[in-house]
Design a protein around this motif. Structure first.
Motif, mmCIF file in Angstrom:
data_model
loop_
_atom_site.group_PDB
_atom_site.id
_atom_site.type_symbol
_atom_site.label_atom_id
_atom_site.label_comp_id
_atom_site.label_asym_id
_atom_site.label_seq_id
_atom_site.Cartn_x
_atom_site.Cartn_y
_atom_site.Cartn_z
ATOM 1 N N ASP A 106 0.657 -1.305 0.127
ATOM 2 C CA ASP A 106 -0.263 -0.378 0.236
ATOM 3 C C ASP A 106 1.275 1.248 0.207
ATOM 4 O O ASP A 106 0.797 2.335 -0.770
ATOM 5 C CB ASP A 106 -0.877 0.185 1.452
ATOM 6 C CG ASP A 106 -2.060 -0.866 1.201
ATOM 7 O OD1 ASP A 106 -2.741 -1.483 0.073
ATOM 8 O OD2 ASP A 106 -2.636 -1.059 1.995
ATOM 9 N N LEU A 107 1.812 1.340 0.672
ATOM 10 C CA LEU A 107 2.823 2.577 0.622
ATOM 11 C C LEU A 107 3.508 2.628 0.139
ATOM 12 O O LEU A 107 3.677 4.036 -1.161
ATOM 13 C CB LEU A 107 3.737 2.532 2.107
ATOM 14 C CG LEU A 107 2.438 2.070 3.441
ATOM 15 C CD1 LEU A 107 3.790 2.028 4.352
ATOM 16 C CD2 LEU A 107 1.784 3.416 3.844
ATOM 17 N N ALA A 108 4.222 1.576 -0.358
ATOM 18 C CA ALA A 108 4.762 1.497 -2.181
ATOM 19 C C ALA A 108 3.881 2.477 -2.937
ATOM 20 O O ALA A 108 4.273 3.276 -4.038
ATOM 21 C CB ALA A 108 5.272 0.240 -2.627
ATOM 22 N N HIS A 109 2.372 1.609 -3.075
ATOM 23 C CA HIS A 109 1.640 2.229 -4.269
ATOM 24 C C HIS A 109 1.707 3.969 -4.224
ATOM 25 O O HIS A 109 1.448 4.813 -5.627
ATOM 26 C CB HIS A 109 -0.143 1.641 -3.980
ATOM 27 C CG HIS A 109 -0.976 2.255 -5.004
ATOM 28 N ND1 HIS A 109 -0.647 1.339 -6.861
ATOM 29 C CD2 HIS A 109 -2.026 3.058 -4.403
ATOM 30 C CE1 HIS A 109 -1.521 2.719 -6.827
ATOM 31 N NE2 HIS A 109 -2.277 3.164 -6.024
ATOM 32 N N LEU A 110 0.552 4.122 -2.831
ATOM 33 C CA LEU A 110 1.146 5.607 -2.913
ATOM 34 C C LEU A 110 2.316 6.498 -2.746
ATOM 35 O O LEU A 110 1.778 7.820 -3.161
ATOM 36 C CB LEU A 110 0.432 5.932 -0.900
ATOM 37 C CG LEU A 110 -0.476 5.739 -0.418
ATOM 38 C CD1 LEU A 110 -1.080 4.952 0.835
ATOM 39 C CD2 LEU A 110 -1.881 5.715 -1.155
ATOM 40 N N LEU A 114 3.074 9.818 -0.543
ATOM 41 C CA LEU A 114 3.558 10.128 1.268
ATOM 42 C C LEU A 114 5.168 9.670 0.257
ATOM 43 O O LEU A 114 5.176 9.418 -0.468
ATOM 44 C CB LEU A 114 2.711 9.658 1.953
ATOM 45 C CG LEU A 114 2.863 7.195 1.380
ATOM 46 C CD1 LEU A 114 3.813 6.720 1.077
ATOM 47 C CD2 LEU A 114 2.054 7.056 2.580
ATOM 48 N N ARG A 115 5.971 10.003 1.617
ATOM 49 C CA ARG A 115 7.348 9.340 0.992
ATOM 50 C C ARG A 115 7.379 7.763 2.066
ATOM 51 O O ARG A 115 7.751 8.326 3.267
ATOM 52 C CB ARG A 115 8.039 10.682 1.199
ATOM 53 C CG ARG A 115 9.282 10.024 0.754
ATOM 54 C CD ARG A 115 10.458 10.950 0.827
ATOM 55 N NE ARG A 115 10.842 12.036 1.752
ATOM 56 C CZ ARG A 115 11.478 11.886 2.585
ATOM 57 N NH1 ARG A 115 12.197 11.154 3.160
ATOM 58 N NH2 ARG A 115 11.424 12.318 4.246
ATOM 59 N N LYS A 116 8.090 6.887 1.791
ATOM 60 C CA LYS A 116 8.590 6.257 2.881
ATOM 61 C C LYS A 116 9.668 5.846 3.416
ATOM 62 O O LYS A 116 10.906 6.884 2.942
ATOM 63 C CB LYS A 116 8.369 4.628 1.841
ATOM 64 C CG LYS A 116 7.506 3.782 1.487
ATOM 65 C CD LYS A 116 7.261 2.540 0.686
ATOM 66 C CE LYS A 116 7.804 2.158 1.569
ATOM 67 N NZ LYS A 116 8.087 0.532 0.201
ATOM 68 N N VAL A 117 9.318 5.707 5.145
ATOM 69 C CA VAL A 117 11.174 5.825 5.383
ATOM 70 C C VAL A 117 10.617 4.421 6.470
ATOM 71 O O VAL A 117 9.893 3.420 6.108
ATOM 72 C CB VAL A 117 10.744 6.948 6.415
ATOM 73 C CG1 VAL A 117 10.932 8.585 5.452
ATOM 74 C CG2 VAL A 117 9.607 6.639 7.376
ATOM 75 N N ARG A 118 12.218 3.980 7.206
ATOM 76 C CA ARG A 118 12.501 3.161 7.603
ATOM 77 C C ARG A 118 10.856 2.243 8.187
ATOM 78 O O ARG A 118 11.247 4.054 9.323
ATOM 79 C CB ARG A 118 13.513 3.004 8.424
ATOM 80 C CG ARG A 118 14.640 1.653 8.870
ATOM 81 C CD ARG A 118 15.675 1.603 9.629
ATOM 82 N NE ARG A 118 15.596 0.951 10.566
ATOM 83 C CZ ARG A 118 16.198 -0.340 9.070
ATOM 84 N NH1 ARG A 118 16.393 -0.184 8.522
ATOM 85 N NH2 ARG A 118 16.414 -1.815 10.210
ATOM 86 N N GLY A 119 10.821 1.321 7.854
ATOM 87 C CA GLY A 119 9.118 0.896 9.005
ATOM 88 C C GLY A 119 7.924 2.080 8.409
ATOM 89 O O GLY A 119 6.834 1.783 9.742
ATOM 90 N N GLY A 120 8.105 2.825 8.493
ATOM 91 C CA GLY A 120 7.131 3.446 8.031
ATOM 92 C C GLY A 120 6.455 4.974 6.702
ATOM 93 O O GLY A 120 7.438 4.367 5.842
#
Ligand SMILES: [Zn+2]
Ligand SMILES: [Zn+2]
Length: 198
Positions: free
Chosen positions: A39-43, A49-55
């Motif tokens: 989900d986060l990769a898609h968003l 958003l921007r992915k960071v370690r663990g979130g």
């Protein structure tokens, strides 16, 4: 729950809390961490958003302005290039996204395509973060023209909206009342429907 609904909620949570953690989201939605990771990769690909370690953390600027070099997508209603502080996106049931220059065009588009829209996101005019169109507060017909007229600006927080209203007039409304107001304004005086204050 559909992935798109979960992703929308993740964006909402992120905007409220300023950071989200994969482990928390996986517990909250009762799905695997791998699913949240996707989900986060898609968003992130969509620019929410921007992915960071663990979130993940929010991005200060919404999608269209960040992709420098690529031609920004124009508004599907009026062909204007969406601005970072006002743009709105509609997620369609058959997949795909429509981008609007501002809530004026975006809400009109929602009305025209009612039944075909899964969710809609607006940009907070003051803070620039992306919020759920249903929970946003709208300042309708302020004394200034921003993008199209009647001007409609979206805010996440009531106090921000009220402060803006104190300075620039207009009426504060929820999404449904704003939709109503826009369609009535159009019926009474179609000529008032103008883009970009021309
Ligand atoms: Zn437009
Ligand atoms: Zn506009």
């Amino acid at each position: 729950m559909l992935p798109i609904n979960r992703q929308q909620q993740i964006v909402d949570i992120l905007n409220q809390e300023g950071i989200v953690y994969i482990s928390d989201l996986s517990r909250k939605f009762n799905v695997s961490e791998m699913t949240i990771h996707r989900d986060l990769a898609h968003l992130e690909t969509e620019g929410y958003l921007r992915k960071v370690r663990g979130g993940a953390v929010p991005v200060p600027q919404p999608p269209s302005l960040r992709s420098q070099g690529a031609a920004p997508e124009s508004c599907f209603m009026c062909q204007m290039t969406p601005r970072s502080q006002t743009q709105m996106t509609l997620n369609l049931t058959e997949g795909g996204v429509k981008r609007a220059c501002c809530p004026h065009c975006g809400l009109h588009g929602m009305q025209m395509m009612s039944g075909k829209i899964v969710s809609a996101l607006v940009t907070d005019f003051l803070r620039g973060n992306i919020i759920n169109a249903q929970s946003a507060i709208y300042l309708v017909e302020p004394d200034i023209t921003v993008c199209c007229t009647p001007t409609v600006l979206a805010f996440q927080r009531k106090d921000d909206a009220a402060r803006f209203q104190a300075g620039f007039g207009g009426q504060l409304m929820g999404m449904i009342a704003t939709l109503d107001h826009l369609s009535r304004a159009m019926q009474i005086n179609p000529a008032k429907h103008q883009h970009h204050g021309k």
